[in-house]
Design an enzyme around this catalytic site. Structure first.
Site, PDB file in Angstrom:
ATOM      1  N   LYS B  76       0.852  -1.191   0.000  1.00  0.00           N
ATOM      2  CA  LYS B  76       0.000   0.000   0.000  1.00  0.00           C
ATOM      3  C   LYS B  76       0.889   1.243   0.000  1.00  0.00           C
ATOM      4  O   LYS B  76       1.892   1.284   0.708  1.00  0.00           O
ATOM      5  CB  LYS B  76      -0.914  -0.011   1.231  1.00  0.00           C
ATOM      6  CG  LYS B  76      -1.928   1.137   1.256  1.00  0.00           C
ATOM      7  CD  LYS B  76      -2.912   1.030   2.426  1.00  0.00           C
ATOM      8  CE  LYS B  76      -3.917   2.165   2.418  1.00  0.00           C
ATOM      9  NZ  LYS B  76      -4.871   2.097   3.552  1.00  0.00           N
ATOM     10  N   SER B 151     -10.019   2.267   2.700  1.00  0.00           N
ATOM     11  CA  SER B 151      -9.092   3.000   1.867  1.00  0.00           C
ATOM     12  C   SER B 151      -8.071   2.133   1.118  1.00  0.00           C
ATOM     13  O   SER B 151      -7.514   2.585   0.126  1.00  0.00           O
ATOM     14  CB  SER B 151      -8.322   4.003   2.733  1.00  0.00           C
ATOM     15  OG  SER B 151      -7.463   3.339   3.636  1.00  0.00           O
ATOM     16  N   SER B 175     -10.486   0.025   6.883  1.00  0.00           N
ATOM     17  CA  SER B 175      -9.819   0.151   5.579  1.00  0.00           C
ATOM     18  C   SER B 175      -9.127  -1.106   5.052  1.00  0.00           C
ATOM     19  O   SER B 175      -8.666  -1.117   3.914  1.00  0.00           O
ATOM     20  CB  SER B 175      -8.804   1.291   5.611  1.00  0.00           C
ATOM     21  OG  SER B 175      -9.460   2.523   5.574  1.00  0.00           O
TER      22      SER B 175
END
Lengths: 93, 484
Positions: B76, B151, B175
């Site tokens: 990420k 997210s 998330s």
């Protein structure tokens, strides 16, 4: 919440708000605050505020140097430097 | 050849049926083929990945094989990666090259993984749909008109689409679990403090926790083994001993007592309820005892979260001032103008909205009414979980109230967007570990089962998940990428 409050908060947060958008932002913030106000359904008079999810001990390391100065490396992310300093607009006359 | 799990890939590498270079090329090809449709990656590290794979292959020949030698992974873009662009999904950090590695990255790199690229995400991890990214929406591989969740949308979508066998994510209010649910894969958020936050760009420090996405619970365990543990660089990381999660989850399954909070089922849509009831039935048939419990304050989790998270973000994001790194506005004449213009140009609407809410909640005269009140609610929610765990081993529910929503559907309605995290936020407020594993399809879109454990009970969560995956097949489902 009025427009004046929004502009004051924006100034504190150092965020520019376009005058034409102030009302839209105000509406959205009010909606969020209405959602937040649902918390008042619960009586919390005798409850302690909780700032950390676990009662963890704060570990302290020995006061020894573990990292060397890497200023030049860090400043590679910035074109506005001179002699190891960061350049900003004039602050004091 | 079709590889799905880390367990399969590891076995193939260890038995020398497959080289690290071969498996890396295989996934890089998939990324080339699908990323223009899914937009899961902000940065693709083709040359670097191949170079590392070659090194790992040389090491393997010499007999130096590590736990994750040769296993490709997507990171990420919230994790700092030395010498590699780390954008956090924001224009603010569009050109930021991190001078150091996050602890999670360092550990995974040292364990022998191959970093395929950095994944797309909601800006500064603020969002539940991956639509707030400066680098464009991520599309759900099951149907590209739908969001992948957020997210960690890019990290979830790339695993779901078979562009990477695993990825890292972060979870502040859901998330990891929410996108895992909406893309049909496994995503685990460990206990707060289980994994170091060093080098993970901060959103809300008392809630943020790193975790992983994989296809199976076993694979989650394999990765957790590597990333968990105390880190002297993160004073909130825990030095609780790290069990061998993989061994623990492979042990013979012992039925557990499972709590089913009635609040998680209130008003649940019929088809989702049916999928969930089927999952519960499977667990009951395995000998688990299901007990209805009540977490009555959990529904206020979103309200408390909408104070705590913005308050902490308004403080954390004050470091982005245009002076030392990040976006810097041009043609400014005063320092105040430099701050304001750099921040206003560099941040997107959702980030600005949260900074404003947080600044308001912390401002003179409102601090007690909002921030202290939210922290008290947080305590009440934690207490309810503590009482529940006196009676049950684990708590289950649907991860999300529904399957994925359409791109654009909730973008202009922040409240609707925030409520998609209604089942996930309270575990962050209480610092508890939780996983989402696939439990079915609604109109050809996946939906996940959430399993919540007590602090540091990741092994129990993984064991139940692994057991569920041995008797069901939902985790093997993949979207048909050829018809995208």
């Amino acid at each position: 919440m009025d427009k004046k409050t929004i502009l004051k908060i924006a100034n504190l947060a150092k965020i520019e708000i376009d005058d034409s958008k102030a009302n839209e932002i105000k509406t959205n913030l009010e909606k969020i605050l209405n959602l937040v106000d649902e918390m008042n359904q619960v009586d919390t008079d005798n409850i302690e505020p909780m700032s950390h999810p676990l009662n963890l001990k704060q570990y302290l390391r020995d006061d020894e140097v573990t990292e060397n100065n890497k200023r030049d490396l860090f400043q590679e992310n910035n074109k506005n430097t001179a002699d190891g300093y960061y350049k900003v607009p004039k602050i004091i006359d | 050849m079709e590889y799905k799990t880390l367990t399969e890939i590891k076995e193939a590498i260890h038995s020398k049926k497959l080289s690290s270079c071969e498996i890396t090329k295989y996934y890089l090809e998939k990324i080339k083929k699908y990323n223009n449709k899914i937009n899961a990656f902000i940065t693709i590290l083709e040359n670097q990945a191949l170079d590392k794979a070659k090194k790992i292959d040389d090491e393997i020949v010499k007999g130096n094989i590590k736990n994750l030698s040769g296993i490709p992974i997507a990171q990420k873009d919230i994790f700092c990666t030395k010498g590699i662009k780390t954008t956090c999904g924001s224009k603010m950090l569009e050109n930021f090259i991190s001078p150091y590695d996050a602890t999670v990255i360092e550990k995974l790199e040292n364990a022998g993984t191959i970093m395929l690229g950095k994944t797309n995400m909601d800006e500064f991890a603020m969002g539940s749909s991956n639509e707030t990214s400066h680098f464009g929406d991520v599309k759900n591989p099951w149907n590209t008109n739908y969001v992948p969740g957020g997210s960690s949308g890019g990290s979830a979508a790339c695993v779901a689409a078979g562009m990477s066998p695993c990825s890292t994510g972060t979870d502040t209010g859901g998330s990891i679990r929410q996108p895992a649910s909406l893309t049909g894969i496994c995503g685990i958020k460990p206990t707060y403090g289980r994994v170091s936050r060093y080098g993970m760009i901060a959103f809300a420090s008392s809630l943020d926790q790193a975790g992983v996405f994989t296809r199976t619970a076993e694979d989650c365990a394999m990765l957790l083994n590597e990333i968990s543990g105390y880190d002297s660089k993160d004073s909130t990381s825990s030095n609780e001993p790290v069990p061998n999660y993989l061994e623990e989850c492979r042990k013979k399954f012992k039925p557990v007592k499972i709590g089913l909070p009635k609040e998680f089922l209130d008003g649940l849509e019929d088809s989702v309820r049916k999928i969930f009831d089927d999952a519960v039935l499977i667990l009951e048939k395995s000998g688990c005892r299901i007990k209805e419990i009540s977490l009555k304050t959990s529904k206020l989790g979103v309200s408390a979260y909408q104070v705590v998270a913005p308050a902490e973000c308004s403080s954390n994001l004050s470091r982005f001032d245009g002076v030392r790194f990040g976006h810097r506005a041009k043609d400014v004449s005063t320092i105040d103008e430099l701050y304001k213009k750099s921040r206003s140009e560099g941040f997107g609407n959702e980030v600005k909205r949260r900074i404003l809410v947080g600044t308001y909640a912390l401002s003179a005269g409102y601090y007690d009414a909002y921030y202290i009140k939210a922290q008290k609610i947080r305590n009440v929610i934690s207490q309810e979980f503590r009482e529940a765990f006196d009676e049950v081993d684990l708590i289950i529910g649907p991860t999300t109230p529904d399957s994925a929503f359409k791109i654009g559907e909730k973008l202009d309605d922040p409240i609707a967007m925030y409520l998609s995290d209604v089942f996930t936020v309270s575990t962050n407020l209480a610092g508890l570990p939780a996983i989402s594993i696939p439990m079915g399809l609604k109109n050809e879109l996946p939906i996940g089962l959430q399993i919540i454990g007590n602090h540091f009970d990741e092994s129990k969560i993984l064991s139940l998940s692994h057991h569920y995956q041995q008797i069901t097949d939902w985790h093997s489902m993949m979207p048909n990428m050829e018809t995208l």
